[in-house]
Write a protein that holds these residues in place. Sequence first.
Motif, mmCIF file in Angstrom:
data_model
loop_
_atom_site.group_PDB
_atom_site.id
_atom_site.type_symbol
_atom_site.label_atom_id
_atom_site.label_comp_id
_atom_site.label_asym_id
_atom_site.label_seq_id
_atom_site.Cartn_x
_atom_site.Cartn_y
_atom_site.Cartn_z
ATOM 1 N N THR A 174 0.097 -21.333 15.856
ATOM 2 C CA THR A 174 1.014 -20.191 15.849
ATOM 3 C C THR A 174 2.164 -20.424 16.825
ATOM 4 O OG1 THR A 174 -0.783 -18.690 15.273
ATOM 5 C CG2 THR A 174 1.192 -17.704 16.238
ATOM 6 N N ASP A 224 -10.323 -21.084 18.008
ATOM 7 C CA ASP A 224 -9.318 -20.105 18.453
ATOM 8 C C ASP A 224 -8.153 -20.809 19.140
ATOM 9 O OD1 ASP A 224 -10.860 -18.025 17.503
ATOM 10 O OD2 ASP A 224 -11.742 -17.564 19.458
ATOM 11 N N GLU A 235 -4.251 -20.666 17.965
ATOM 12 C CA GLU A 235 -3.187 -20.215 18.858
ATOM 13 C C GLU A 235 -2.103 -21.283 18.969
ATOM 14 O OE1 GLU A 235 -2.433 -18.633 23.417
ATOM 15 O OE2 GLU A 235 -4.462 -19.073 22.778
#
Length: 134
Positions: free
Chosen positions: A9, A2, A6
């Motif tokens: 992005t 995760d 993140e």
Amino acid sequence: RDFLQEARTLGRLRDPNIVRLLGVCGGPGPLCIVTEYMEHGDLHQFLGGPRGHALSLATLVHLGAQIAAGMRFLAARNFVHRDLATRNCLVGEGLRVKVADFGMSRSLYGTEYCRVRGRALLPIRWMAWESILW
């Protein structure tokens, strides 16, 4: 996984009102992200300090307009922030405000989040009641 998603992005977001991700440190130790330096820290602490109390209404509106511009940029790219708050806006030189939200670095405000289903951290205290029910 995760954390790296993140970071990927955030690394693609380029706007004057979004905090810029400069790098990621990983490995056997703790995972870290490196962002641009914002000299006045988060907006929550800045507004509560001596300089924050002396800001004019026009300056406060300008700060809000910068946050709105950052959110408009995110919305145009179908990016949902989910936790816009003064603690997630950083203040830099010339009172430039940039939206930030790095879910992995919440130690300063850790008590304001609730872990849901063992994974997601949610700002329960600040969420709309219908979001909590959903």
